[in-house]
Design a protein around this motif. Structure first.
Motif, mmCIF file in Angstrom:
data_model
loop_
_atom_site.group_PDB
_atom_site.id
_atom_site.type_symbol
_atom_site.label_atom_id
_atom_site.label_comp_id
_atom_site.label_asym_id
_atom_site.label_seq_id
_atom_site.Cartn_x
_atom_site.Cartn_y
_atom_site.Cartn_z
ATOM 1 N N ALA A 216 0.777 -1.293 -0.106
ATOM 2 C CA ALA A 216 -0.020 0.023 0.009
ATOM 3 C C ALA A 216 0.760 1.139 -0.042
ATOM 4 N N LEU A 217 2.014 1.135 0.591
ATOM 5 C CA LEU A 217 2.828 2.259 0.514
ATOM 6 C C LEU A 217 3.747 2.783 -0.481
ATOM 7 N N ARG A 218 3.768 1.853 -1.492
ATOM 8 C CA ARG A 218 4.386 1.985 -2.565
ATOM 9 C C ARG A 218 4.204 3.515 -3.432
ATOM 10 N N PRO A 219 5.162 3.987 -4.024
ATOM 11 C CA PRO A 219 4.454 5.195 -4.871
ATOM 12 C C PRO A 219 3.391 5.033 -5.817
ATOM 13 N N PRO A 220 2.867 5.927 -5.775
ATOM 14 C CA PRO A 220 1.551 5.844 -6.939
ATOM 15 C C PRO A 220 2.070 5.886 -8.119
ATOM 16 N N GLN A 221 1.190 4.755 -8.881
ATOM 17 C CA GLN A 221 1.617 4.312 -10.352
ATOM 18 C C GLN A 221 1.945 5.794 -11.244
ATOM 19 N N SER A 222 1.010 6.675 -10.843
ATOM 20 C CA SER A 222 1.244 7.862 -11.648
ATOM 21 C C SER A 222 2.307 8.669 -11.158
ATOM 22 N N GLN A 223 2.919 8.375 -10.342
ATOM 23 C CA GLN A 223 4.263 9.422 -9.913
ATOM 24 C C GLN A 223 5.381 9.267 -10.994
ATOM 25 N N GLY A 224 5.790 10.498 -11.204
ATOM 26 C CA GLY A 224 6.830 10.523 -12.216
ATOM 27 C C GLY A 224 6.189 11.320 -13.614
ATOM 28 N N GLN A 225 5.003 11.328 -13.845
ATOM 29 C CA GLN A 225 4.286 11.640 -14.832
ATOM 30 C C GLN A 225 4.187 13.244 -14.640
ATOM 31 N N ASN A 226 4.289 13.899 -13.491
ATOM 32 C CA ASN A 226 4.332 15.328 -13.449
ATOM 33 C C ASN A 226 5.455 15.577 -12.551
ATOM 34 N N ASN A 227 5.670 16.865 -12.245
ATOM 35 C CA ASN A 227 6.880 17.586 -11.677
ATOM 36 C C ASN A 227 6.731 17.796 -10.009
ATOM 37 N N ASP A 240 10.540 5.487 3.751
ATOM 38 C CA ASP A 240 10.735 5.988 4.972
ATOM 39 C C ASP A 240 9.410 5.661 5.576
ATOM 40 N N ALA A 241 8.214 5.521 4.954
ATOM 41 C CA ALA A 241 7.103 5.122 5.427
ATOM 42 C C ALA A 241 6.887 3.728 5.781
ATOM 43 N N MET A 242 7.648 2.921 5.092
ATOM 44 C CA MET A 242 7.803 1.547 5.180
ATOM 45 C C MET A 242 8.413 0.889 6.332
ATOM 46 N N ARG A 243 9.645 1.734 6.530
ATOM 47 C CA ARG A 243 10.788 1.494 7.438
ATOM 48 C C ARG A 243 10.086 0.960 8.992
ATOM 49 N N PRO A 244 9.229 1.869 9.888
ATOM 50 C CA PRO A 244 8.804 1.459 10.925
ATOM 51 C C PRO A 244 8.107 -0.016 10.815
ATOM 52 N N TYR A 245 7.465 -0.430 9.843
ATOM 53 C CA TYR A 245 7.059 -1.655 9.937
ATOM 54 C C TYR A 245 8.159 -2.988 10.090
ATOM 55 N N ILE A 246 9.258 -2.547 9.274
ATOM 56 C CA ILE A 246 10.422 -3.375 9.278
ATOM 57 C C ILE A 246 10.889 -3.281 10.583
ATOM 58 N N PRO A 289 9.238 1.779 -13.757
ATOM 59 C CA PRO A 289 10.458 1.018 -13.336
ATOM 60 C C PRO A 289 10.827 1.366 -11.927
ATOM 61 N N ALA A 290 10.358 2.286 -11.233
ATOM 62 C CA ALA A 290 10.733 2.867 -10.026
ATOM 63 C C ALA A 290 9.648 2.142 -8.995
ATOM 64 N N THR A 291 8.563 1.578 -9.548
ATOM 65 C CA THR A 291 7.303 1.303 -8.425
ATOM 66 C C THR A 291 7.731 0.514 -7.408
ATOM 67 N N TYR A 292 8.737 -0.418 -7.760
ATOM 68 C CA TYR A 292 9.228 -1.559 -6.647
ATOM 69 C C TYR A 292 10.586 -0.915 -5.811
ATOM 70 N N ASP A 293 11.161 0.057 -6.351
ATOM 71 C CA ASP A 293 12.297 0.611 -5.633
ATOM 72 C C ASP A 293 12.331 0.551 -4.314
ATOM 73 N N ALA A 294 11.158 1.104 -3.959
ATOM 74 C CA ALA A 294 11.018 1.420 -2.328
ATOM 75 C C ALA A 294 11.093 -0.030 -1.612
ATOM 76 N N ASN A 295 10.550 -1.079 -2.265
ATOM 77 C CA ASN A 295 10.362 -2.303 -1.636
ATOM 78 C C ASN A 295 11.785 -3.100 -1.661
ATOM 79 N N LYS A 296 12.654 -2.706 -2.674
ATOM 80 C CA LYS A 296 13.907 -3.144 -2.772
ATOM 81 C C LYS A 296 14.884 -2.769 -1.598
ATOM 82 N N ILE A 297 14.608 -1.484 -1.452
ATOM 83 C CA ILE A 297 15.508 -0.749 -0.317
ATOM 84 C C ILE A 297 15.246 -1.498 0.919
#
Length: 486
Positions: A216-227, A240-246, A289-297
């Protein structure tokens, strides 16, 4: 002497060296000439010690005068011999330098430039310099890297600087809303502490809630299409939002291994689910391409942190289970061969961080290391344990399975320093009995001699661009003291 240091030039450096040979004197003079061309006012005996001058006064003023901002100690075999024996001009300079280095609060004024090493590769540095960091000019092929390191030090312009101090993690503030998994976490923790018969179910229940949030905390799919928010910033915010759960997962790991080890397989299953969030599900129809990068971190931090907790709790058997486990991987592309993955899969690189470096022009050596350093200075696990876990995961394959491709990247070791001392697990391996136990459980029962050979063969200089020399893997693994005691 005062005339010398009043010349123009923001930085003024005195060079202390031994007249070892005409070639060595020429090397020192050329170094002085190059530094001068690069804006450093250099004080050199060949240039500044005139006939009739008192050489002892010249040395004392060059070293102690506050207008001289840097003192370069060019170290070779003869310099060390004369300094340690208090012989000649070098011996006189040693008597002046020793109290200056040991008593002055600002020790950034002095640096050794090593131009020669012994047959074992040990630098010739005088005893008074101790174990301080030096700049290595002993390898001709690395001289340009050493020169850049020297000029950066002289001009107080390090390649990597401390990041801005951020805010405290949200989970440390009592004013913040509780995490979405708080109830599940509390029930699982209490159940584990009581030795509840339902401990496994409680761990699985927490794991389900954890995965829901990591999705749920992944960046929105539309992220990157605007500035409005750059994509790399959106990824960092999501992580940062995921880290407390970890951090809750790490806390449960500590509680579990202290009293409910039977539920360890359920913890492994949670990690398996965390890994599954790093790639699109078979049902996904759109992504960036960046949708899953937060999960990788976060997957890297999750696995690294669990190993770090196990190290702190001396749970070597459980670490072995973790590293030998085949993690089920539901491959949406269906063309990656095995349907299970090894633990190295948790070390996937988030490609968006390279873009972040370019966008911010910060030239960070390793963003993922910076994240761990920032967020694991307090609480469990500690940053030191995270580094120890990173080292273990990095050397695991090359020691136990030589020739196999090394795919675990030890991000946090960029903070280890050039000659860090042995980390706890490896320092304790100076006991032959302890080494045999660890080797049998983690490294395929290799002998101390084989362990040393394979660890020394790991070259950290290839790990980070622009970081030379990198951390000494051999020093961090304590290879010189492996199995020296019964």
């Amino acid at each position: 002497m005062s005339d010398v240091v009043e010349e123009n030039g923001e930085q003024k450096a005195f060079i202390s060296y031994a007249w070892s040979s005409p070639e060595h004197k020429t090397w020192v003079r050329r170094l002085a000439e190059r530094l001068t061309e690069d804006g450093v006012f250099v004080i050199l005996d060949e240039w500044d010690l005139k006939p009739g001058h008192d050489p002892i006064y010249f040395m004392e003023q060059s070293i102690t005068n506050p207008a001289v901002t840097k003192v370069l100690i060019v170290c070779d075999r003869l310099y060390k011999e004369k300094a340690d024996g208090r012989a000649g001009g070098v011996g006189t300079e040693t008597q002046i330098l020793s109290p200056e280095i040991y008593r002055k609060a600002d020790q950034s004024k002095y640096a050794a430039l090593v131009t020669e090493v012994d047959d074992a590769g040990n630098a010739y540095v005088p005893t008074f310099y101790g174990g301080r960091i030096f700049i290595d000019f002993s390898k001709p092929e690395r001289e340009e890297d050493a020169y850049e390191e020297l000029t950066r030090w002289i001009n107080d312009a390090p390649l990597h600087t401390r990041p801005k101090l951020g805010k405290k993690p949200a989970y440390l503030s009592e004013d913040e809303a509780p995490l979405a998994t708080q109830s599940r976490f509390r029930r699982a923790k209490e159940g584990l502490e009581r030795g509840s018969a339902n401990a496994s179910g409680l761990i699985r229940d927490f794991g389900e809630g954890l995965i829901e949030q990591l999705v749920a905390l992944r960046p929105p799919q539309s992220q990157g299409q605007n500035n409005a928010v750059p994509i790399d910033e959106a990824v960092v915010i999501a992580a940062d939002a995921m880290r407390p759960y970890i951090r809750q997962l790490h806390e449960l790991t500590k509680v579990l291994v202290r009293g409910a080890v039977a539920a360890f397989d359920d913890l492994i299953a949670v990690l398996e689910q965390v890994l599954s969030t790093t790639d699109r599900s078979p049902k996904a129809t759109s992504w960036t391409p960046a949708t899953y990068d937060a999960n990788k971190i976060i997957a890297y931090e999750a696995f690294l942190g669990v190993v770090a907790v196990l190290l702190a709790e001396k749970q070597i058997d459980l670490i072995a289970r973790l590293l030998d486990h085949a993690y089920y991987y539901d491959d949406p592309n269906g063309n990656r061969g095995r349907s299970t993955k090894d633990f190295e899969e948790f070390a996937q690189y988030a490609d968006v961080l390279q873009y972040r470096n370019q966008r911010l022009s910060e030239n960070r050596a390793d963003w993922q290391a910076d994240f761990v350093n920032e967020h694991y200075q307090v609480g469990l696990p500690s940053f030191a344990r995270m580094m120890e876990a990173d080292l273990l995961l990095f050397i695991k394959r090359p020691v136990s399975e030589p020739g196999r491709y090394i795919s675990w990247f030890p991000h946090t070791l960029v903070y280890a320093g050039r000659w860090g001392t042995a980390m706890e697990l490896f320092a304790r391996m100076e006991s032959k009995q302890f080494f045999d136990t660890i080797s049998g459980k983690l490294f395929g029962s290799v002998t101390p001699e084989v362990f040393k050979e394979r660890v020394i063969g790991l070259n950290s200089e290839r790990l980070w661009r622009g970081i030379y020399p990198g951390p000494s893997i051999g020093s961090l693994a304590g290879v010189e003291q492996i199995a020296v005691r019964a």
